[in-house]
Design a protein around this motif. Structure first.
Motif, PDB file in Angstrom:
ATOM      1  N   PRO A  50      35.009 -28.148  41.582  1.00 13.14           N
ATOM      2  CA  PRO A  50      36.160 -27.231  41.647  1.00 13.14           C
ATOM      3  C   PRO A  50      37.060 -27.307  40.416  1.00 13.14           C
ATOM      4  O   PRO A  50      37.843 -26.393  40.167  1.00 13.14           O
ATOM      5  N   ARG A  51      36.932 -28.367  39.622  1.00 13.06           N
ATOM      6  CA  ARG A  51      37.759 -28.484  38.421  1.00 13.06           C
ATOM      7  C   ARG A  51      37.154 -27.717  37.236  1.00 13.06           C
ATOM      8  O   ARG A  51      37.802 -27.561  36.206  1.00 13.06           O
ATOM      9  N   ASN A  52      35.922 -27.257  37.385  1.00  7.59           N
ATOM     10  CA  ASN A  52      35.211 -26.597  36.281  1.00  7.59           C
ATOM     11  C   ASN A  52      34.936 -25.150  36.665  1.00  7.59           C
ATOM     12  O   ASN A  52      33.985 -24.862  37.386  1.00  7.59           O
ATOM     13  N   GLN A  53      35.737 -24.230  36.179  1.00  3.47           N
ATOM     14  CA  GLN A  53      35.611 -22.835  36.579  1.00  3.47           C
ATOM     15  C   GLN A  53      35.720 -21.907  35.369  1.00  3.47           C
ATOM     16  O   GLN A  53      35.588 -22.351  34.236  1.00  3.47           O
ATOM     17  N   ARG A  54      35.978 -20.658  35.609  1.00  5.46           N
ATOM     18  CA  ARG A  54      36.115 -19.680  34.530  1.00  5.46           C
ATOM     19  C   ARG A  54      37.292 -20.076  33.630  1.00  5.46           C
ATOM     20  O   ARG A  54      38.395 -20.361  34.123  1.00  5.46           O
ATOM     21  N   PRO A  55      37.075 -20.086  32.312  1.00  8.88           N
ATOM     22  CA  PRO A  55      38.182 -20.456  31.425  1.00  8.88           C
ATOM     23  C   PRO A  55      39.273 -19.388  31.436  1.00  8.88           C
ATOM     24  O   PRO A  55      38.997 -18.189  31.582  1.00  8.88           O
ATOM     25  N   THR A  56      40.490 -19.820  31.267  1.00  6.95           N
ATOM     26  CA  THR A  56      41.611 -18.884  31.211  1.00  6.95           C
ATOM     27  C   THR A  56      41.691 -18.253  29.817  1.00  6.95           C
ATOM     28  O   THR A  56      41.109 -18.759  28.848  1.00  6.95           O
ATOM     29  N   GLU A  57      42.420 -17.158  29.704  1.00  7.88           N
ATOM     30  CA  GLU A  57      42.616 -16.520  28.408  1.00  7.88           C
ATOM     31  C   GLU A  57      43.328 -17.473  27.443  1.00  7.88           C
ATOM     32  O   GLU A  57      43.044 -17.487  26.241  1.00  7.88           O
ATOM     33  N   GLU A  58      44.250 -18.253  27.995  1.00 11.58           N
ATOM     34  CA  GLU A  58      44.953 -19.222  27.155  1.00 11.58           C
ATOM     35  C   GLU A  58      43.984 -20.256  26.589  1.00 11.58           C
ATOM     36  O   GLU A  58      44.049 -20.606  25.401  1.00 11.58           O
ATOM     37  N   GLN A  59      43.041 -20.741  27.427  1.00  9.08           N
ATOM     38  CA  GLN A  59      42.048 -21.714  26.950  1.00  9.08           C
ATOM     39  C   GLN A  59      41.133 -21.090  25.897  1.00  9.08           C
ATOM     40  O   GLN A  59      40.794 -21.732  24.894  1.00  9.08           O
ATOM     41  N   LEU A  60      40.740 -19.844  26.114  1.00  9.64           N
ATOM     42  CA  LEU A  60      39.860 -19.177  25.162  1.00  9.64           C
ATOM     43  C   LEU A  60      40.558 -18.943  23.827  1.00  9.64           C
ATOM     44  O   LEU A  60      39.957 -19.120  22.751  1.00  9.64           O
ATOM     45  N   ASP A  61      41.828 -18.545  23.875  1.00 11.20           N
ATOM     46  CA  ASP A  61      42.584 -18.346  22.642  1.00 11.20           C
ATOM     47  C   ASP A  61      42.736 -19.662  21.877  1.00 11.20           C
ATOM     48  O   ASP A  61      42.633 -19.687  20.642  1.00 11.20           O
ATOM     49  N   TRP A  62      42.974 -20.738  22.615  1.00 13.64           N
ATOM     50  CA  TRP A  62      43.129 -22.038  21.968  1.00 13.64           C
ATOM     51  C   TRP A  62      41.812 -22.492  21.330  1.00 13.64           C
ATOM     52  O   TRP A  62      41.789 -22.965  20.188  1.00 13.64           O
ATOM     53  N   SER A  63      40.705 -22.312  22.051  1.00 15.76           N
ATOM     54  CA  SER A  63      39.395 -22.661  21.486  1.00 15.76           C
ATOM     55  C   SER A  63      39.116 -21.845  20.232  1.00 15.76           C
ATOM     56  O   SER A  63      38.544 -22.345  19.254  1.00 15.76           O
ATOM     57  N   ALA A  64      39.516 -20.548  20.253  1.00 14.99           N
ATOM     58  CA  ALA A  64      39.308 -19.686  19.090  1.00 14.99           C
ATOM     59  C   ALA A  64      40.147 -20.157  17.899  1.00 14.99           C
ATOM     60  O   ALA A  64      39.673 -20.173  16.754  1.00 14.99           O
ATOM     61  N   LYS A  65      41.387 -20.549  18.160  1.00 12.11           N
ATOM     62  CA  LYS A  65      42.260 -21.007  17.082  1.00 12.11           C
ATOM     63  C   LYS A  65      41.738 -22.315  16.483  1.00 12.11           C
ATOM     64  O   LYS A  65      41.699 -22.480  15.253  1.00 12.11           O
ATOM     65  N   VAL A  66      41.328 -23.228  17.360  1.00  9.24           N
ATOM     66  CA  VAL A  66      40.781 -24.502  16.882  1.00  9.24           C
ATOM     67  C   VAL A  66      39.487 -24.252  16.107  1.00  9.24           C
ATOM     68  O   VAL A  66      39.237 -24.867  15.072  1.00  9.24           O
ATOM     69  N   ALA A  67      38.657 -23.311  16.594  1.00  8.75           N
ATOM     70  CA  ALA A  67      37.401 -22.990  15.902  1.00  8.75           C
ATOM     71  C   ALA A  67      37.671 -22.483  14.489  1.00  8.75           C
ATOM     72  O   ALA A  67      36.955 -22.824  13.534  1.00  8.75           O
TER      73      ALA A  67
END
Length: 502
Positions: free
Chosen positions: A268-285
């Motif tokens: 239950p802790r591993n689900q669809r990523p949020t937009e905030e998480q995706l934006d952060w991953s994109a910025k870090v990338a």
């Protein structure tokens, strides 16, 4: 995906052997052997290598000149074409002057001579095997390493001077010989690329993983790789320079190469990523790509746990997506600071066969498979379909949370390349050929590939563990055992093959 950097081409030195006193005795023999050598050079050049063809070495003086020619051009490999008989004293100077690895090519022009028509000159054009025992004896006694490829030359048409059929391109003896030659050329490409490669080491090792601790000097000495030590503040500096347009571009890349998790995870802790998480991953990338370009890197080993709740802990939570994108662009990234596995991944990538960061996940005794994968970077070029981006509420055994990649390598032949360190401090390659199956995987945000070995899982693991491996390795597509052995030979690194495909 377009590579960030182009790797260096291999430089291949080639020469043809002969005996000087033959030329006045047999009209056209010199020209004939030279044409065979030029044919070999053209075939090797078509493989993408830079070719330095010296011509004929037929006496000691020419041997000295050829050796100096190859040294001046910094060749990575010498293909010594045994065109006809030659005295070993004629060619020994080539290899005493130029220390590049040597492969003797015993490539006969015809599958069978015409016994009734063959003259002495005709026979001499087909007796390339004659001097090989003498050459190997001299090389052995002089301490010169060598390998041999035997087979047919593989011409598409018969030269006018020939008294027999030399069209052997489709014969298995020619096909097999040229496959081996191509493997040597590709292995030389690895050596050339690593000689100019720069690997970053960002942060530190995962504390306590003794198998992952690496001697940077050892890596440089044995593989030719420079290791650049990096700090999280270097990456943070890059992060502060990332623009909104760069984030949008990374989000587009992510949409092109990944799909967002829709299927519910068992955890239950591993689900669809949020937009905030995706934006952060994109910025870090975007910051990670900036770091690679700033330091001109060819690979990256990384790990950082940071203080709980600190800025660097948040920064590392966005690592996996960006490092997967970098791996797909020819910059392999290995987690937990595993520099040796980063080397294995780079070798696979140079060869164009993938190189995904892996370890044992779990054994499936019902299917007779072992799941291999990791919670870190995945090589997108060898994926079975679009990898899934899944939000992780917790990284198992590590601090933080973020977006991870869930994927498996496509079904078919695979080869694992492990890079370990022996008691005496030397590197060691551990190679296994196997088959990736289409079995099920877990929905926990990890890369996982069910792999069937030629032995039972228990028998295979018994042999594998006995070789004292590190627990990480690179997974490549195809059966590449013999290719990896040639890479090991050129690098001077011992290699063991555990389970070769027959």
């Amino acid at each position: 995906m377009e590579k960030i950097k182009n790797t260096k081409k291999a430089k291949i030195g080639i020469y043809t052997m002969g005996l000087q006193c033959y030329w006045a005795q047999f009209d056209g023999l010199w020209e004939r052997l030279l044409s065979y050598g030029k044919f070999i050079a053209s075939k090797v050049e078509a493989m993408g290598a830079s070719v330095y063809y010296y011509g004929l070495v037929d006496c000691e003086e020419e041997g000295h000149k050829a050796g100096e020619y190859f040294v001046s051009n910094h060749v990575d490999l010498i293909l010594a074409h045994s065109g006809t008989y030659v005295t070993s004293a004629s060619v020994l100077p080539v290899h005493q002057i130029c220390k590049a690895m040597t492969v003797i090519l015993n490539l006969q022009p015809a599958a069978r001579i015409d016994y009734e028509k063959t003259t002495t000159g005709e026979w001499l054009a087909h007796c390339g095997a004659c001097p090989v025992p003498e050459l190997t004896n001299a090389f052995h006694r002089a301490g010169i390493p060598y390998r041999i490829v035997n087979g047919l030359l593989g011409l598409h048409e018969t030269p006018e001077i020939s008294l027999t059929n030399e069209e052997t391109a489709k014969r298995p003896e020619a096909i097999q010989a040229w496959k081996k030659i191509e493997e040597w050329v590709r292995a030389a490409e690895v050596k050339a690329a690593l000689s100019y490669a720069r690997f970053g080491f960002l942060g530190n090792n995962y504390s306590g993983m003794l198998d992952l601790y690496s001697d940077f000097t050892m890596i440089s000495a044995q593989a030719g790789v420079h290791v650049e030590l990096l700090e999280m503040c270097d990456l943070d500096r890059m992060l502060r320079q990332v623009s909104d347009d760069e984030v949008k571009e990374k989000r587009k890349e992510m949409a092109d190469f990944f799909q967002i998790a829709e299927k519910e995870s068992a955890d239950p802790r591993n689900q669809r990523p949020t937009e905030e998480q995706l934006d952060w991953s994109a910025k870090v990338a975007a910051a990670q790509e900036r770091l690679v370009k700033e330091y001109n890197l060819d690979g990256l080993a990384y790990y950082y746990h940071g203080a709980p709740g600190g800025d660097y802990e948040k920064l590392q939570s966005g690592f996996i997506v960006g490092h997967s994108l970098l791996t797909a662009k020819g910059i392999p990234c290995a987690g937990e600071g595993d520099l040796k596995t980063c080397l294995a991944m780079k070798i696979c990538d140079i060869l164009g066969i993938g190189g995904s960061f892996s370890e044992i996940v779990v054994t499936d005794y019902e299917d007779g498979t072992i799941l291999l994968g990791h919670d870190g970077p995945f090589h997108l070029a060898i994926a079975d379909g679009k990898p899934v981006l899944r939000g992780l509420g917790v990284y198992h055994g590590k601090q933080g949370s973020g977006v991870s990649v869930e994927a498996k390598v496509r079904r078919g032949p695979i080869t694992t390349l492990g890079c370990s360190q022996t008691r005496d401090g030397n590197l060691k390659f551990i190679i296994t050929e196997a088959e990736a199956t289409n079995g099920p995987i877990m929905t926990i945000g990890n890369t996982q590939t069910p792999v069937k070995f030629h032995q039972s899982p228990d028998d295979y693991m018994e042999e594998w563990f006995a070789e004292a491996p590190t627990h990480h390795f690179a997974m490549s597509v195809g059966h590449n055992g013999r290719l990896f052995e040639k890479v090991a030979c050129l690098l001077g690194i011992p290699a063991v093959v555990l389970d070769r495909n027959t």
